[in-house]
Write an enzyme that holds these catalytic residues in place. Sequence first.
Site, PDB file in Angstrom:
ATOM      1  N   PHE A  36       0.806  -1.218   0.000  1.00 43.54           N
ATOM      2  CA  PHE A  36       0.000   0.000   0.000  1.00 43.54           C
ATOM      3  C   PHE A  36       0.840   1.269   0.000  1.00 43.54           C
ATOM      4  CE2 PHE A  36      -2.730  -3.208   2.138  1.00 43.54           C
ATOM      5  CZ  PHE A  36      -3.769  -3.215   1.232  1.00 43.54           C
ATOM      6  N   HIS A  41      -4.763   6.120  -1.157  1.00 42.12           N
ATOM      7  CA  HIS A  41      -5.456   5.945   0.114  1.00 42.12           C
ATOM      8  C   HIS A  41      -4.535   6.168   1.309  1.00 42.12           C
ATOM      9  CE1 HIS A  41      -9.444   5.159   1.325  1.00 42.12           C
ATOM     10  NE2 HIS A  41      -9.368   3.882   1.613  1.00 42.12           N
ATOM     11  N   PHE A  86      -5.849  -1.294   9.492  1.00 47.80           N
ATOM     12  CA  PHE A  86      -6.394  -1.084   8.151  1.00 47.80           C
ATOM     13  C   PHE A  86      -7.434   0.034   8.212  1.00 47.80           C
ATOM     14  CE2 PHE A  86      -4.516  -5.260   7.548  1.00 47.80           C
ATOM     15  CZ  PHE A  86      -3.820  -5.053   6.369  1.00 47.80           C
ATOM     16  N   ASN A  88     -10.486   0.737   7.304  1.00 46.94           N
ATOM     17  CA  ASN A  88     -11.896   0.670   7.685  1.00 46.94           C
ATOM     18  C   ASN A  88     -12.128   0.507   9.175  1.00 46.94           C
ATOM     19  OD1 ASN A  88     -12.174   0.781   4.947  1.00 46.94           O
ATOM     20  ND2 ASN A  88     -13.262  -1.154   4.736  1.00 46.94           N
ATOM     21  N   ASP A 113      -7.150  11.046   2.775  1.00 50.29           N
ATOM     22  CA  ASP A 113      -7.222  11.274   1.334  1.00 50.29           C
ATOM     23  C   ASP A 113      -8.619  11.742   0.949  1.00 50.29           C
ATOM     24  OD1 ASP A 113      -7.822   8.396   2.060  1.00 50.29           O
ATOM     25  OD2 ASP A 113      -8.604   8.436   0.023  1.00 50.29           O
ATOM     26  N   ASN A 134     -14.032   5.675   4.314  1.00 55.66           N
ATOM     27  CA  ASN A 134     -14.370   4.671   5.318  1.00 55.66           C
ATOM     28  C   ASN A 134     -13.597   4.809   6.620  1.00 55.66           C
ATOM     29  OD1 ASN A 134     -16.404   3.362   3.857  1.00 55.66           O
ATOM     30  ND2 ASN A 134     -14.921   2.118   2.743  1.00 55.66           N
TER      31      ASN A 134
END
Length: 210
Positions: A36, A41, A86, A88, A113, A134
């Site tokens: 990532f 994100h 993570f 979420n 973001d 999220n």
Amino acid sequence: MSIFDIFAKLEKEREVKSNEPINWLIVGLGNTGSKFDGTRHNAGFRALERYCEQTGVKIDKMKFKSLIGETTLTGKRVLLMKPQTFMNLSGEAVRDAANFYKIEPQNIIVLSDDISLDVGRIRVRAKGSAGGQNGLKNIIYHLNSEDFPRVKIGVGAKPHKDYDLADWVLSKFTADEQENINKACDNAMKAAEQIISGGVQSAANKFNGK
């Protein structure tokens, strides 16, 4: 400001008494894992990482389901957080730290973001809905409040309407976008510092649209 001025400023701020309580949280949102790195994100992570590169501050201790570090901004002790849950589930980490330090939502600044802003732009907001992000949604849920400041970092809109949103935010910035996203991340941290020193409206007046 030269690098020597930055370090002198940082050293002066560190003279604040060590028993001064943590007053603020600055939370950068992102997903953990090397795959990532450099994705849209992870703009919140990137802002904190660039701050650390420029100041020597380290975010390398594990607590509150996050990598954390500490700095002093305008005389206030600040906890820097990169949740490792993570995106979420970011709210779990923020809730744990806020409860531990007894910090109200108004003193929790979230860097995230935003696909509605062009790459290189930022926007400061005092509160509001998640807007489809999220990580923000989960923070609102766990704090039971929308009343926390956020600095939104532009990562650009989907190239066309049929492009999958998840694929877009997990894509990496192009070589041509690197300078602009770096500028936005640097301004995001400057805006966070301005929120602490002068309030959200002051930061919005200075940085919105930049």
